[in-house]
Design an enzyme around this catalytic site. Sequence first.
Site, PDB file in Angstrom:
ATOM      1  N   CYS A  50      63.524 -18.688   4.548  1.00  0.00           N
ATOM      2  CA  CYS A  50      64.914 -18.613   5.013  1.00  0.00           C
ATOM      3  C   CYS A  50      65.481 -17.202   4.849  1.00  0.00           C
ATOM      4  O   CYS A  50      66.577 -16.910   5.325  1.00  0.00           O
ATOM      5  CB  CYS A  50      65.779 -19.601   4.230  1.00  0.00           C
ATOM      6  SG  CYS A  50      65.796 -19.260   2.461  1.00  0.00           S
ATOM      7  N   CYS A 119      65.311 -25.131  -0.896  1.00  0.00           N
ATOM      8  CA  CYS A 119      65.923 -24.247  -1.902  1.00  0.00           C
ATOM      9  C   CYS A 119      65.384 -24.602  -3.291  1.00  0.00           C
ATOM     10  O   CYS A 119      65.147 -23.713  -4.122  1.00  0.00           O
ATOM     11  CB  CYS A 119      67.440 -24.369  -1.883  1.00  0.00           C
ATOM     12  SG  CYS A 119      68.166 -24.309  -0.232  1.00  0.00           S
TER      13      CYS A 119
HETATM   14 FE1  FES Z   1      67.647 -20.095   1.599  1.00  0.00          FE
HETATM   15 FE2  FES Z   1      68.857 -22.115   0.364  1.00  0.00          FE
HETATM   16  S1  FES Z   1      68.943 -21.594   2.479  1.00  0.00           S
HETATM   17  S2  FES Z   1      67.450 -20.716  -0.473  1.00  0.00           S
END
Ligand code: FES
Length: 150
Positions: A50, A119
């Site tokens: 992400c 996450c």
């Molecule tokens: Fe990247 Fe939560 S969206 S760590």
Amino acid sequence: MSDNLDDFEELLMGEARRNYSAKAIDHAMNPRNLGAMENADVYASITGPCGDTIEIWLKIDDNIISRATYITDGCGTSIASGSMVTELAKGKNIREALAIGQQDVLDALDGLPEESRHCALLASNTLKAAVREYIDIKKEPWKKTYRKQK
Ligand code: FES
């Protein structure tokens, strides 16, 4: 203006409460163990797919994690996950800490929405990387000289 802000905050919190457990919200709003650690024994940093990064520092005495801290530039859920994984790590021996995985973080946070589960994985992977670093350095202590402690 302040009424509008209060309403907006209430709206956001209402939204958060619908999607996240009380525990996850608490760890996101009041993160434990947040901040870089001076004189840490080991450090690890991982950037997830992400694009967010979690960094973890550990103080380890006789193979027991006595302190664990973290920082992240990521989402609220990465803050909650870093907070929880460092809480889970404290007091564990290195074998137990290596066994802490994504599901342990998710369980301890009373779950996360599907889109936020990664996450928790980023947090547990960063903890594992820090523990592996400790094991590596124990095997070959000279490596510590060349490691970045940040
Ligand atoms: Fe990247 Fe939560 S969206 S760590």
